[in-house]
Each structure stands twice: as C-alpha cells, then as structure tokens.
Enzyme design. Structure first.
Site, PDB file in Angstrom:
ATOM      1  N   HIS A 414      17.055  24.034 -21.768  1.00 11.38           N
ATOM      2  CA  HIS A 414      15.781  23.976 -22.479  1.00 11.38           C
ATOM      3  C   HIS A 414      15.569  25.276 -23.230  1.00 11.38           C
ATOM      4  CE1 HIS A 414      11.216  24.225 -22.713  1.00 11.38           C
ATOM      5  NE2 HIS A 414      11.565  23.214 -23.481  1.00 11.38           N
ATOM      6  N   HIS A 484      12.421  18.934 -30.245  1.00  8.33           N
ATOM      7  CA  HIS A 484      11.026  18.532 -30.139  1.00  8.33           C
ATOM      8  C   HIS A 484      10.175  19.371 -31.100  1.00  8.33           C
ATOM      9  CE1 HIS A 484      10.786  16.048 -26.250  1.00  8.33           C
ATOM     10  NE2 HIS A 484      12.049  16.073 -26.659  1.00  8.33           N
ATOM     11  N   GLU A 509       4.291  12.541 -22.989  1.00 10.58           N
ATOM     12  CA  GLU A 509       3.500  13.665 -22.481  1.00 10.58           C
ATOM     13  C   GLU A 509       2.012  13.502 -22.773  1.00 10.58           C
ATOM     14  OE1 GLU A 509       4.995  17.165 -24.348  1.00 10.58           O
ATOM     15  OE2 GLU A 509       4.461  16.534 -26.372  1.00 10.58           O
TER      16      GLU A 509
END
Length: 704
Positions: A414, A484, A509
């Site tokens: 990430h 993203h 989310e």
C-alpha cells in the site's frame, strides 16, 4: 486474424463543402456525417437505424494567446477511409478474445489563414463512434496551449441520465437520475462532501455518462486512451440540450500543453436500443493501443483480503501512536512513544489474515498503515509525508514476508501518497525495488487530499501524466498497479495490463461513511466500468457498522446476496473480500461463493440490464466449464427471469443458488439469504425474486 482495407481519396475542399462525408458502421446501423459549415467550422452528426441520436455538433479547439484558434476557416485537403477487422487476446478480461472491427474516416483540414493542419479521425463500430484530433508535424503549429476543447454532443431531446457532478478532483459521488433539463436543479444536492473536490458548473457532469431517450435508445458518452492530455468533463447547455467538452485545468488555468506531432484522446459515443450492448462493448479497449509489454507472464488476476475495512469503519487505526502532533521522517523516534492499542497493521493481526487467506484459497493480503508517517499524513499541505519503505515498530517486513511465503500467500503493498505526487516520484524507484526485495507483486496506491504541488487538480494533464508514469515505471519492476483516487480509466489497461484495477468512483468504503444508494451498483457498470475494471472492494457481510465501531452509525445498503453477486456484475481481475475474517466465519456457507467465484473469464453474457434498476450477468471461468451468474437489484422488488441456454448443450450441471430470503431487505434484514442446489442444463429457465438492494449469485459446475 487481421485485415485492413484502405481507400484513399483526394477531394477538393469546394466539393466537400457542399457534399460532406458519410461513414457507416460495419453492420450498417450507425451512420456518421461530417461536413464543414460555410465558415469552415467542422461538424458531425450521428444516426442509429435512420434515427438521429446526435444532431449537428461542432468540432475544434480554442487556443490560448493566439489570434486564430482551431475552430473555423478550414478547408478539406484530403480524406482517407479504411476498414479494420482483427481479433486480439487480452492478458486478462471478460472474454478470451476480442474483436476489433470498425470503418474509419480521416479528414485532413487546412486552415486558410494560418495554413495549419488538423486531422479529425473517426472510427465507427457497430456499437458506437470514436473521434479524435491529430496534429501532424508542421512549421505553423509546433507548441500550443489549449484554452478549451470545443467538441460538442448535441442531444436530440431531454433524455434521462444517471450523472455525477463535474469535478476536477473526485468521482466519489452517488449517481443522480434525472432529465437533462433537471440537472441544474438537482446539482447542489448532488455535490456531497469529499476530502478534495472542485466543481466547475451547475450543469457540469462527468463521463462515462449513460442516458436513455424517451423512445428507448441508450447513449453513453466517454473518452478513450487518455494519454498526455487533460481529463474531459461535459458541460450542458440546458437550453439547447448540447453537451460541450470541458477539460480539467492546471494551476494556471490552462487545459493542455501540446507539441506537434500530437493527438487528443478519443471522444466516444455508444448507441443501442439494447442496453446490454453498452455493457458488452469493448470499444473503449479497442480505441487504445495494443499491449506495450512484451512479457506479460507476471501479470495475473488477484483475489485478496486485507487489513483495511476495520480502519475504514473506525474500529482500528492507521497510525501507530496518538502521542505525536507531527512527524518528521528521519527525525521522529518511534521507540520513544507509547503505541496506541488500535494500530491495525501489527504482526499478530497480519498473520491472522495470512492464515485466513491461506486456509480459504486467496492469493494475497493487503496491509494498510504499515509504514511510518500516518500520525499527520493528511490536511497539512505536507510534501514529504511518506518514504514508502520504513515500517512501524510493530510491523516486521522480513518476518511477515517469510510467514506469508511459508503459507503460499503474496503480500500486497500500500502506497498512500497523500496526493504529494512529487514526493512519490522522488521515492518511486526505491519503493518499487523494496517491493521486489520483499515479495510484493502488486501495489494499491492512493491520492487522498488536494494535490501537491498546490493548485493542481487530480485530473489535469500534468497529474494524468504522473499516473501514467507510475504505471510505466512499475513495468520495469514487474509490479501490478491498483490506483485509487486517480483519474478514471479510459481503456489504458489494454496497452498496460499491469494496471490491474482502479477505484476512481464511489466504492464500498462509502458504505461506512454514511452509505451509498442501494441501486448504486446497478449504475456503475454503465458508467465507471466502461473505461476499465474497478477495485470496488465488495463482500461485506456485517451491514451494521456500529457493531464494529459504536461511534459509527452507518449502514451498508446491500443484502449479503447482493454482495456475492458483485463479484460477477462488477467485473475486475482484482477482487477483494473486504470484510473481517470473523464476519465470514459467521456465514461460511455464503462465504463459499466468494471462495469459488473466478476472477478471469473466457466468456461473458449480459442476460438482463436496465441502468439504475438491475443487471444480470453470466460468466464462464477461464480454462474451465464452470459458470457464475450474478444479479444486482435496485430500489424495488423484482422477479428476474433468465435462461441458462449459454450452458453447453447435452451436458448436466449443478447450480448452487445464493439468493435473498423472502423477508430480506437491504435496510431491515440484509443478512437473510437462502442457499439451494439444483440440477440444470442448457434448457433450464430460472425465476428468482430480488429484494430492494438485493440480488442473487449462482455457481454452476458441470456434473461429470
């Protein structure tokens, strides 16, 4: 298979002024007419089955600091036509092979006063039209700045549209259904809060835009091959029902810096009287260049779980400590602070996820919040916020890597950039090499917040080029990218299939940020997914977020059956089981579908579809005779009727049907489902009730 037929023609401009040029689709249903107005303005119009779908619309570009823009005063100096027909194989996808078949018209325009040359190239497929601007090398047009692109899309009526507000920084909105004439009135309410947003007009909307005419035609406006150019929005002249292109500006207000030879992205218009044709279309991919990566053996679809949902809901935390008001990398000493008890990315928890992934056949585990800097990562206009290689004290990179490897699990990296793109580029080589050294084959990157350098937007030319740079740099390290908050996809995954996913829309989310509309997932395949797959992160089984975090009263507006169906209806080679392991352990019989469902396909059939109401899709697993069916439903209870005639004739199958229970409802009873087994063949017809926010999922396996 590949065939190209070229027809070249040199025509005098005076002839073209009076007669124009026509182009038909291979099946003859679509007809595009190009013509110059008397003042030399280029125009086009489009008909479908002899019915106008785009009225006469102007083309061209307005230039900055120039006495003469590329808008009018043109003559036609040459036209070229071609027919192209090939079949190509994607690295991953909805189909084992894709046909690319179109007729083409390239019109070379010369501006009388300036002698500048611009080519407008049209490609007409059976399902729609693509056009772009090309600027050959020439002495009178070398460097130029775009003030605005002036492409028009003149609608034939007050269509019904599913739209989100035009915004330079985010696509994370719920869709509004309205007539085009009603956009202005609904606009203020449609602009909901986001961490970075910049609206530009009370009638501005984003592509991909899906519309339906009063007489039952479906239209989709989008773009393809967004390379070295600003992202295009649409601004509606709601008096005349004409959409005008509206590019994303940079910090100076400029919309694009060009150097000839150059070309724009394709502007696309899909048209059909059967909305399933829009979903099945591969036109966006076909308008992109073929794969640029010679060896693609390292690019593989991924099914993963992750340490993520508990932080999104507020149950856990990204940051290691609550004591630090500020962090300076290389200066802050984490050994001298007290860790909080909520930091999620710790060795013990991550090993729990690795064990769960290994036990249930997943490929990878994502961990967010593993690296130092999260204590003050957002909202401070901070350039050097992360270095992407330094872990917190409770996350041992080497130990986790060895443990995951022993369990046959890959780790997924990430990289949250905090929208500081210069800092990310500064560290990118080191960060990608760190991934190679520790067995990370894919990265989820994020761009939350206002872009740094200050004043830039998420979707302007300079930042679009950054996203492309990250993808291409990743190829050097054989890394797959899932970006993203980046610009919406436009089919670039054909050229760079290591772009295995994007967010670029309102994902799961938001179900923990107050919820999304229950019909949201019946719109996304007609809009966001037209450009490429989405990392939607489905698979939530516990809908009451307060059970994870008592301070969060959000609710996931979906049933469990709906969540299962998303693995089929929301196509992606990157699929996450997003909920916590303990929630799956409560519903292991339903979780079985997530374990079984494929993520790469040989064939896809769109069985039923209506934007905002329902979608039913059947897909055949790559290299197998297994099929999976998914149905997602909108706001109202509906009975879905499908035929299984896509199954191979003469063979028997067993279907496991995961469906809404009779009393299920996305709000009041979302965890009510049934599971039934049934013997089926190609002659079987199924009738299944889907409740509001519900649906069904079917696993179909051949009985040997």
């Amino acid at each position: 298979m590949k065939s190209v037929i070229l027809t070249l023609g040199l025509l005098f401009s005076v002839v073209c002024l009076t007669h124009g040029q026509d182009l038909k689709s291979p099946n003859g249903d679509l007809n595009m007419h190009f013509e110059l107005k008397k003042d030399g303005t280029p125009t086009y119009k489009l008909h479908y089955k002899n019915k106008a779908v785009v009225k006469t619309s102007a083309l061209g570009l307005e230039l900055k600091d120039d006495n003469k823009s590329l808008l009018d005063d043109f003559t036609i100096s040459k036209t070229e036509t071609a027919t192209f027909n090939e079949t190509w194989k994607p690295v991953w996808g909805e189909e084992e092979s894709i046909r690319n078949h179109y007729n083409e018209l390239a019109v070379t325009l010369t501006q009388k006063e300036t002698e500048r040359v611009m080519i407008v190239r049209f490609r007409l497929f059976d399902e729609g039209l693509g056009f772009r601007y090309e600027f050959p090398a020439q002495k009178n047009l070398v460097y130029f700045t775009i003030k605005e692109e002036r492409s028009e899309f003149a609608m034939t009526g007050d269509h019904t549209a599913f739209w989100i507000p035009g915004d330079y920084d985010t696509q994370e909105y719920d869709y509004t259904e309205s007539k085009l004439s009603e956009i202005r009135g609904f606009y203020e309410g449609a602009v909901t809060e986001n961490l970075s947003q910049t609206s530009f007009s009370p009638t501005g909307v984003q592509t991909s835009l899906i519309m339906k005419t009063d007489d039952g035609l479906y239209l989709n406006l989008h773009e393809a091959a967004l390379i070295n150019y600003s992202c295009m929005h649409l601004n509606l002249d709601d008096k005349n029902m004409v959409f005008q292109s509206w590019l994303t500006p940079d910090a100076n207000g400029d919309k694009g810096y060009m150097q000839a030879p150059a070309k724009s992205p394709w502007r696309t218009i899909m048209v059909s009287d059967d909305t399933r044709d829009i979903l099945a279309s591969k036109m966006t991919l076909n308008l992109n260049d073929p794969c640029a990566i010679e060896d693609t053996s390292w690019i593989k679809p991924v099914k993963y779980i992750g340490v993520w949902w508990e932080m999104i809901t507020g149950k856990g935390a990204w940051q290691y400590t609550d004591e630090l008001p500020a962090v300076q990398l290389g200066v802050t000493d984490y050994s001298k602070v007290t860790p909080n008890k909520t930091h999620s990315a710790n060795n013990t928890k991550v090993k729990r996820y690795i064990d769960f992934a290994s036990e249930h056949g997943f490929d990878a585990v994502l961990v967010e919040g593993w690296n130092v800097g999260w204590e003050d990562w957002f909202g401070h206009s901070k350039d050097y916020v992360f270095d992407f290689v330094t872990p917190y004290p409770d996350f041992n990179v080497e130990e986790i890597h060895a443990y995951a490897k022993s369990k046959g699990i890959e780790m997924m990296m990430h990289h949250e950039t905090s929208a500081s793109v210069r800092n990310y580029e500064r560290h990118m080589d080191e960060a990608y090499q760190f991934m190679n050294d520790h067995g990370y084959k894919s990265v989820k990157s994020g761009y939350v917040g206002d872009i740094l350098p200050r004043g830039e937007n998420h979707y302007n030319q300079w930042i679009v080029n950054h996203y492309q740079y990250a993808i291409e740099k990743a190829v050097d390290y054989k890394i797959m990218v899932n970006a993203h908050e980046a610009v919406r996809p436009t089919g670039i995954c054909r050229t760079y299939p290591n772009l295995i996913g994007n967010e670029s829309a309102r994902g799961t989310e938001y179900q923990s940020f107050g919820g999304s509309k229950p019909n949201h997932v019946t719109v996304l395949p007609f809009t966001r997914l037209i450009g490429g797959p989405m990392d939607y992160t489905p698979g939530i089984f516990e809908m009451d977020i307060s059970k994870l975090n008592p301070e969060n009263n959000s609710h996931v507006n979906s049933t469990i059956a709906n969540q299962l169906a998303l693995y089929v209806t929301m196509y992606s080679p990157l699929q996450m089981a997003a909920d916590l392991p303990e929630h799956y352990e409560q519903f292991m019989d339903a979780f079985q579908f997530i374990k079984d469902v494929a993520i790469d396909w040989d064939e896809s059939k769109y069985l039923e579809a209506e934007p905002g109401h329902y979608i039913t899709v059947a897909r055949k697993e790559k290299g197998s005779n297994n099929w999976f069916v998914g149905n997602v439903n909108g706001n109202d209870t509906r009975t879905s009727n499908i035929s299984l005639d896509f199954l191979e004739k003469g063979k028997k199958y067993e279907a496991i049907i995961y469906a809404d229970a009779k009393d299920a409802h996305y709000r009041t009873n979302p965890q009510a489902y049934t599971i039934n087994k049934k013997k089926v063949t190609s002659k079987t017809k199924l009738s299944q009730v889907s409740v509001p926010g519900g649906g069904y999922a079917i696993s179909i396996k051949e009985v040997k």
